[in-house]
Design an enzyme around this catalytic site. Structure first.
Site, PDB file in Angstrom:
ATOM      1  N   ARG A 123      17.411   1.585  82.862  1.00 18.16           N
ATOM      2  CA  ARG A 123      18.456   1.865  83.867  1.00 18.16           C
ATOM      3  C   ARG A 123      19.588   0.836  83.868  1.00 18.16           C
ATOM      4  NH1 ARG A 123      13.945   3.457  86.338  1.00 18.16           N
ATOM      5  NH2 ARG A 123      13.784   5.726  86.440  1.00 18.16           N
ATOM      6  N   LYS A 144      34.155   2.107  79.286  1.00 19.01           N
ATOM      7  CA  LYS A 144      33.632   3.395  78.821  1.00 19.01           C
ATOM      8  C   LYS A 144      32.706   3.169  77.648  1.00 19.01           C
ATOM      9  CE  LYS A 144      37.413   6.635  79.617  1.00 19.01           C
ATOM     10  NZ  LYS A 144      38.273   7.558  78.850  1.00 19.01           N
ATOM     11  N   GLU A 186      47.024   1.299  68.134  1.00 13.77           N
ATOM     12  CA  GLU A 186      46.677   1.223  69.566  1.00 13.77           C
ATOM     13  C   GLU A 186      47.373   0.022  70.213  1.00 13.77           C
ATOM     14  OE1 GLU A 186      45.153   3.591  71.163  1.00 13.77           O
ATOM     15  OE2 GLU A 186      43.689   4.552  69.847  1.00 13.77           O
ATOM     16  N   LYS A 228      45.926  -2.727  78.780  1.00 10.95           N
ATOM     17  CA  LYS A 228      44.842  -1.783  79.061  1.00 10.95           C
ATOM     18  C   LYS A 228      44.188  -2.142  80.389  1.00 10.95           C
ATOM     19  CE  LYS A 228      41.188   1.054  77.685  1.00 10.95           C
ATOM     20  NZ  LYS A 228      40.291   1.518  76.663  1.00 10.95           N
ATOM     21  N   GLU A 238      39.289   7.130  85.744  1.00  2.00           N
ATOM     22  CA  GLU A 238      40.179   8.073  85.074  1.00  2.00           C
ATOM     23  C   GLU A 238      40.538   9.296  85.913  1.00  2.00           C
ATOM     24  OE1 GLU A 238      39.018   9.125  81.122  1.00  2.00           O
ATOM     25  OE2 GLU A 238      41.114   9.174  80.561  1.00  2.00           O
ATOM     26  N   ARG A 242      45.278   6.296  84.504  1.00  2.73           N
ATOM     27  CA  ARG A 242      44.621   5.934  83.254  1.00  2.73           C
ATOM     28  C   ARG A 242      44.958   6.900  82.115  1.00  2.73           C
ATOM     29  NH1 ARG A 242      38.597   3.473  82.965  1.00  2.73           N
ATOM     30  NH2 ARG A 242      38.362   3.317  80.729  1.00  2.73           N
ATOM     31  N   ASN A 246      46.600   7.952  76.959  1.00  6.17           N
ATOM     32  CA  ASN A 246      46.509   9.000  75.942  1.00  6.17           C
ATOM     33  C   ASN A 246      47.844   9.289  75.275  1.00  6.17           C
ATOM     34  OD1 ASN A 246      43.705   9.911  75.871  1.00  6.17           O
ATOM     35  ND2 ASN A 246      44.080  10.171  78.061  1.00  6.17           N
ATOM     36  N   HIS A 249      48.052  10.830  71.890  1.00  5.08           N
ATOM     37  CA  HIS A 249      46.699  11.314  71.571  1.00  5.08           C
ATOM     38  C   HIS A 249      46.574  12.841  71.594  1.00  5.08           C
ATOM     39  CE1 HIS A 249      45.618   7.155  71.742  1.00  5.08           C
ATOM     40  NE2 HIS A 249      44.334   7.399  71.568  1.00  5.08           N
ATOM     41  N   HIS A 253      44.747  13.776  68.506  1.00  2.00           N
ATOM     42  CA  HIS A 253      43.421  14.402  68.521  1.00  2.00           C
ATOM     43  C   HIS A 253      43.437  15.737  67.794  1.00  2.00           C
ATOM     44  CE1 HIS A 253      41.961  12.007  72.295  1.00  2.00           C
ATOM     45  NE2 HIS A 253      41.619  11.405  71.167  1.00  2.00           N
ATOM     46  N   HIS A 266      41.870   7.256  63.164  1.00  2.00           N
ATOM     47  CA  HIS A 266      42.300   7.563  64.535  1.00  2.00           C
ATOM     48  C   HIS A 266      43.713   7.001  64.772  1.00  2.00           C
ATOM     49  CE1 HIS A 266      42.129   8.276  68.797  1.00  2.00           C
ATOM     50  NE2 HIS A 266      42.321   6.989  69.056  1.00  2.00           N
TER      51      HIS A 266
HETATM   52  N1  LIG Z   1      35.240   3.068  74.739  1.00  2.00           N
HETATM   53  C1  LIG Z   1      36.530   3.144  74.596  1.00  2.00           C
HETATM   54  O1  LIG Z   1      37.292   2.960  75.536  1.00  2.00           O
HETATM   55  C2  LIG Z   1      37.089   3.417  73.251  1.00  2.00           C
HETATM   56  C3  LIG Z   1      38.456   3.253  73.015  1.00  2.00           C
HETATM   57  C4  LIG Z   1      38.942   3.464  71.728  1.00  2.00           C
HETATM   58  C5  LIG Z   1      38.079   3.857  70.719  1.00  2.00           C
HETATM   59  N2  LIG Z   1      36.750   4.011  70.979  1.00  2.00           N
HETATM   60  C6  LIG Z   1      35.817   4.434  69.914  1.00  2.00           C
HETATM   61  O2  LIG Z   1      35.889   3.482  68.868  1.00  2.00           O
HETATM   62  C7  LIG Z   1      35.482   4.117  67.664  1.00  2.00           C
HETATM   63  C8  LIG Z   1      36.375   3.665  66.540  1.00  2.00           C
HETATM   64  O3  LIG Z   1      36.299   2.266  66.425  1.00  2.00           O
HETATM   65  P1  LIG Z   1      36.635   1.502  65.065  1.00  2.00           P
HETATM   66  O4  LIG Z   1      37.905   2.007  64.508  1.00  2.00           O
HETATM   67  O5  LIG Z   1      36.488   0.069  65.334  1.00  2.00           O
HETATM   68  O6  LIG Z   1      35.534   2.096  64.084  1.00  2.00           O
HETATM   69  P2  LIG Z   1      34.182   1.497  63.480  1.00  2.00           P
HETATM   70  O7  LIG Z   1      33.397   0.801  64.501  1.00  2.00           O
HETATM   71  O8  LIG Z   1      33.518   2.638  62.783  1.00  2.00           O
HETATM   72  O9  LIG Z   1      34.693   0.451  62.391  1.00  2.00           O
HETATM   73  C9  LIG Z   1      35.385   0.912  61.248  1.00  2.00           C
HETATM   74  C10 LIG Z   1      34.671   0.493  59.958  1.00  2.00           C
HETATM   75  O10 LIG Z   1      34.902  -0.900  59.739  1.00  2.00           O
HETATM   76  C11 LIG Z   1      33.674  -1.586  59.541  1.00  2.00           C
HETATM   77  N3  LIG Z   1      33.875  -2.935  60.073  1.00  2.00           N
HETATM   78  C12 LIG Z   1      33.866  -3.297  61.371  1.00  2.00           C
HETATM   79  N4  LIG Z   1      34.226  -4.581  61.485  1.00  2.00           N
HETATM   80  C13 LIG Z   1      34.457  -5.045  60.240  1.00  2.00           C
HETATM   81  C14 LIG Z   1      34.893  -6.306  59.724  1.00  2.00           C
HETATM   82  N5  LIG Z   1      35.199  -7.317  60.529  1.00  2.00           N
HETATM   83  N6  LIG Z   1      35.012  -6.409  58.392  1.00  2.00           N
HETATM   84  C15 LIG Z   1      34.767  -5.362  57.582  1.00  2.00           C
HETATM   85  N7  LIG Z   1      34.385  -4.154  58.004  1.00  2.00           N
HETATM   86  C16 LIG Z   1      34.231  -4.002  59.324  1.00  2.00           C
HETATM   87  C17 LIG Z   1      32.660  -0.764  60.262  1.00  2.00           C
HETATM   88  O11 LIG Z   1      31.370  -0.981  59.743  1.00  2.00           O
HETATM   89  C18 LIG Z   1      33.156   0.660  59.988  1.00  2.00           C
HETATM   90  O12 LIG Z   1      32.737   1.074  58.736  1.00  2.00           O
HETATM   91  C19 LIG Z   1      35.508   5.602  67.921  1.00  2.00           C
HETATM   92  O13 LIG Z   1      34.185   6.091  67.992  1.00  2.00           O
HETATM   93  C20 LIG Z   1      36.194   5.737  69.264  1.00  2.00           C
HETATM   94  O14 LIG Z   1      35.715   6.840  70.009  1.00  2.00           O
HETATM   95  C21 LIG Z   1      36.253   3.802  72.214  1.00  2.00           C
HETATM   96 ZN   LIG Z   2      42.886   5.994  70.810  1.00  2.00          ZN
END
Ligand SMILES: NC(=O)c1ccc[n+]([C@@H]2O[C@H](COP(=O)([O-])OP(=O)(O)OC[C@H]3O[C@@H](n4cnc5c(N)ncnc54)[C@H](O)[C@@H]3O)[C@@H](O)[C@H]2O)c1
Ligand SMILES: [Zn+2]
Length: 364
Positions: A123, A144, A186, A228, A238, A242, A246, A249, A253, A266
């Site tokens: 929990r 989130k 971003e 942010k 949200e 908030r 987007n 986006h 998207h 992305h």
């Molecule tokens: N919670 C939120 O508010 C929020 C906001 C934006 C995005 N997200 C989520 O984030 C995700 C995308 O994040 P991302 O772009 O970081 O993707 P990711 O976590 O998949 O990282 C991208 C790639 O880079 C590799 N990697 C990570 N750090 C590294 C480093 N220092 N050196 C070499 N390789 C490295 C990872 O293994 C992966 O293969 C999506 O799932 C999205 O939904 C969440």
């Molecule tokens: Zn985004």
């Protein structure tokens, strides 16, 4: 090192950004009350584990912590409930209890999944974010957490604020260039929706950012998190403002969806989306034409695309935009800009206006 404090309704936490910050982890953890008698579990992915996971685990063990580590395959495909279940199994086997702490070491995928594990394990237990991608500056603020369902992205989730966030900008050196650019999209978004002086700063320092200057990265991450956090603190769940996060986006998207998430990162999709949104803003809100020029110029400087070259069918793109989570009642909804640094949500946009915009941002 720079530190930003994020205030949420029932908690406040720090984001530390700088070089060599992992070495300061024992001290920083002590500051938030995590003593050595509490078990730690590093949750990371298969790309990050060999780069930083093993060394982090070893250095924390050398300091006297009991540290477990669980690794799942890198990539968005892993962001699902069966991986959550496996990770929770590893946590149970390592004997994590309600006083233990999860260390989420990785990009946004690790942050979302490990955060969701922390939100639900017994929990809810505390977690610390150690973001390793530039994009993760975005996911480290806002609380989130969650995973994908076969029917859609991020459909399963919770709000769970981290105990703190520790960003070591040195780890960004191993990121593939495309991931750096994607993260900068971003960062640019945060500037474009909120802060003209941040836009100017990005225009002036784009080259140094691309060269991964640690000082410039620290500043960019700090200011991105600041925007942010300012937006989110006004609207944690949200319900209103908030949604301006987007910006870019709706089209972004849609491009991701029609391409099966395989063609653009992305950030690339969002960059094209922001170019589109700026054009729509000029037409619908009477924003000055300069908005389009500055937006597109900044994105180009950050090595981001502002047009798409693929011949995606128009009906599929429009359908995806109507289905966007932020759309209501089948109406087209966009975040648009009145002027640089200021955006708002606009509902009920005519399809013909969107079709015209898509024509402008397509090279077909
Ligand atoms: N919670 C939120 O508010 C929020 C906001 C934006 C995005 N997200 C989520 O984030 C995700 C995308 O994040 P991302 O772009 O970081 O993707 P990711 O976590 O998949 O990282 C991208 C790639 O880079 C590799 N990697 C990570 N750090 C590294 C480093 N220092 N050196 C070499 N390789 C490295 C990872 O293994 C992966 O293969 C999506 O799932 C999205 O939904 C969440
Ligand atoms: Zn985004």
């Amino acid at each position: 090192m720079r530190t930003l404090t994020v205030n949420t309704s029932n908690q406040c936490y720090s984001i530390h950004i700088g070089r060599g910050t992992y070495q300061m982890l024992p001290r920083l953890m002590k500051e938030v009350g995590v003593e050595k008698d509490r078990k730690l579990m590093v949750i990371t992915d298969s790309s990050v584990a060999p780069l930083y996971g093993q060394s982090l685990q070893a250095s924390l063990r050398a300091e006297g912590y009991q540290v477990g580590m669980t690794v799942f395959p890198a990539g968005e495909e892993s962001k699902n409930l069966s991986v959550v279940e496996r990770v929770i199994g590893d946590c149970l086997q390592f004997g994590l209890d309600r006083s233990s702490v999860v260390l989420a070491l990785g990009g946004g995928v690790v942050g979302d999944l490990a955060g969701f594990v922390a939100a639900t394990y017994m929990r809810g237990i505390p977690f610390i974010q150690l973001p390793t991608t530039l994009l993760a500056h975005d996911s480290s603020v806002g609380g989130k957490v969650g995973v994908n369902h076969a029917l859609g992205k991020n459909y399963i989730g919770a709000f769970h604020q981290p105990l703190m966030v520790v960003f070591d900008v040195d780890v960004l050196r191993s990121l593939p260039a495309r991931q750096v650019h994607s993260g900068l999209a971003e960062v640019a978004k945060h500037a474009l929706i909120w802060d003209v002086s941040f836009v100017e700063w990005l225009e002036a320092h784009a080259e140094e950012l691309l060269a991964l200057s640690p000082e410039r990265l620290t500043e960019a991450i700090f200011r991105g998190c600041e925007v942010k956090s300012a937006v989110v603190s006004q609207d944690e769940k949200e319900l209103g403002i908030r949604s301006i996060l987007n910006y870019g986006h709706t089209i972004g998207h849609a491009l991701e969806a029609v391409s099966g998430y395989r063609v653009y990162t992305h950030g690339e999709a969002v960059a094209i989306g922001m170019a589109g949104a700026s054009r729509l803003s000029v037409r619908l809100l009477g924003a000055p034409g300069e908005l389009v020029d500055r937006t597109e110029q900044l994105l180009r400087r950050l090595r981001l695309p502002i047009r798409y070259a693929e011949n995606w069918p128009l009906p599929a793109l429009l359908e995806a935009m109507k289905k966007d989570k932020k759309a209501r009642g089948g109406q087209y909804t966009f975040v648009l800009s009145r002027k640089l640094g200021q955006v708002e949500m606009v509902r009920g946009i005519e399809e013909a206006e969107i079709v015209q915009t898509l024509k402008e941002i397509s090279t077909q």
